[in-house]
Design a protein around this motif. Structure first.
Motif: not given
Ligand code: SAH
Ligand code: SF4
Ligand code: F3S
Length: 407
Positions: A21-38
């Protein structure tokens, strides 16, 4: 961050998140979930992640509900995992999945492009090159079963994929962990028969394992692209031995000669590293000499970066930074004119280009790749994205070609 394998893992992660149920946001400030694949392959790759996590501290203090997750190769290393735990309390979740094969086939992928797709054919690496972290982060080499790979590609072709890139750290040893006898060349043959697939690429092959069977595939399989990425790392047999690469300069040059004699127009690419511990000026000159002999169309160039707990990290003969940087510049000075000359040889030719992107600044400008993986910029139609079109090459520099559609 990182290699194509990581890019493809990210496509699987976003697929999964969209299902949730997640969808992309264009600005990082709008995100609820941030995932870094390192990625851990060089120090600089890890530093970028630490920099991003540092920036996220502010965001998290402003917006308490966001969740920050870190996954990928850094999470497989105690050193980086412990550092994240200690320095970045803003991170909520870390992934330390050990066996990628156990999840792969149940997952789809939210692919960035529908007309060109990455497909994993194997995971892990058994080579333990003495500088490299990958065997520690990605575990032992395992091949996916051919039937599963073929099914995935058939399905992709039905949904519009024209180009597949087969991924593995060492695709030439594909099949070694299978019960049946099935080689990488066998796999290529089967993929070549799939309707709808027009181009086949692969990454990466190891020079010690490249077989005659594969060299002949370039000649025999019409869909296999005219492009070979064969990482040499260094042009000195002494350094190659210290790197645990298991081939000599002469072995490499012999293989390249064979590839060229059977496929005179093949484009060649490589990975080269300067400043491996103990690399002398003479060793480095051997690298420059090899570059001139092979005449690469393109190359990924790296400055050796110490990775803790790899054999090379413990060596006491590390090359000073200044010398490494100096060699790096000298390497580029040799590589770029060769690339430019090889690209200029395309001027006046008509080539097939798979149109991939529209210029962000000007919608009538598009870019794509030739069979030889050369980047071509030209005036085109945005509706051609995903199509293979004929383009006449008008100009070229070290990095790309400029073309025109003949009307
Ligand atoms: N499996 C691939 C390489 C994956 S890593 C292969 O063997 O070809 C991609 C490239 O990163 C390597 O080819 C190497 O040139 C470079 N690399 C790996 N470890 C490195 C290190 N410690 N410092 C600098 N470059 C490195
Ligand atoms: Fe690293 Fe060598 Fe394996 Fe490539 S083949 S991933 S350089 S250990
Ligand atoms: Fe790829 Fe970097 Fe991991 S190169 S395998 S993401 S260490």
């Amino acid at each position: 961050h990182g290699c194509q394998m990581n890019e493809h893992d990210s496509e699987k992660i976003t697929w999964l998140l969209e299902k949730m149920g997640y969808s992309f946001v264009n600005e990082i400030d709008e995100a609820d979930f941030i995932i870094l694949n390192t990625c851990s392959v060089r120090h600089s790759a890890e530093d970028k992640v630490y920099g991003q996590l540092g920036n996220l501290k502010n965001l998290k203090s402003k917006k308490k509900n966001i969740k920050i997750a870190v996954c990928g190769c850094m999470m497989q290393r105690d050193e980086s995992r412990n550092y994240v735990i200690e320095k970045f309390p803003n991170v909520d979740t870390m992934d330390i999945e050990e066996n990628a094969l156990s999840i792969d086939d149940k997952l789809g992928a939210n692919r960035l492009y529908n007309f060109k797709s990455y497909v994993n054919i194997m995971y892990g690496c058994n080579n333990f090159c003495s500088y490299c972290i990958v065997p520690y982060t990605r575990g032992r080499e395992t091949s996916r079963r051919p039937g599963e790979i073929i099914r995935e590609i058939e399905d992709l072709a039905k949904h519009g994929t024209k180009e597949v890139t087969l991924l593995g750290q060492n695709v030439n040893s594909y099949g070694k962990t299978l019960d049946e006898k099935f080689s990488f060349a066998n796999l290529l043959e089967e993929i070549n028969d799939i309707k709808g697939i027009e181009r086949i690429r692969f990454m990466t092959s190891h020079p010690k394992d490249i077989s005659d069977e594969l060299i002949y595939s370039f000649k025999n399989l019409d869909k296999l692209c005219n492009f070979l990425h064969l990482p040499v790392q260094a042009g000195s047999s002494r350094v190659l031995k210290m790197m645990n690469r298991k081939y000599t300069r002469e072995d490499y040059l012999r293989k390249i000669d064979k590839v060229k004699s059977l496929n005179p127009n093949i484009a060649l690419s490589t990975d080269i590293m300067v400043g491996f511990p103990g690399e002398s000026e003479e060793d480095f000159l051997d690298t420059l000499d090899l570059v001139k002999k092979v005449e690469y169309d393109t190359a990924f160039t790296f400055i050796y970066s110490v990775r803790e707990n790899t054999p090379a990290a413990n060596r006491t003969d590390q090359v000073p930074d200044k010398v490494k940087h100096d060699r790096f510049e000298r390497l580029l000075d040799v590589l770029y004119p060769i690339q430019e000359r090889k690209n200029k040889a395309f001027i006046g030719k008509d080539v097939d280009v798979l149109v991939e992107d529209i210029s962000k600044k000007n919608e009538s400008k598009v870019s794509g790749r030739t069979d030889e993986f050369k980047l071509v910029n030209f005036k085109g139609d945005k509706n051609d994205v995903g199509n293979i079109v004929k383009v006449r090459i008008k100009d070229a520099n070290s990095f790309s070609l400029v073309g025109e559609i003949e009307s």
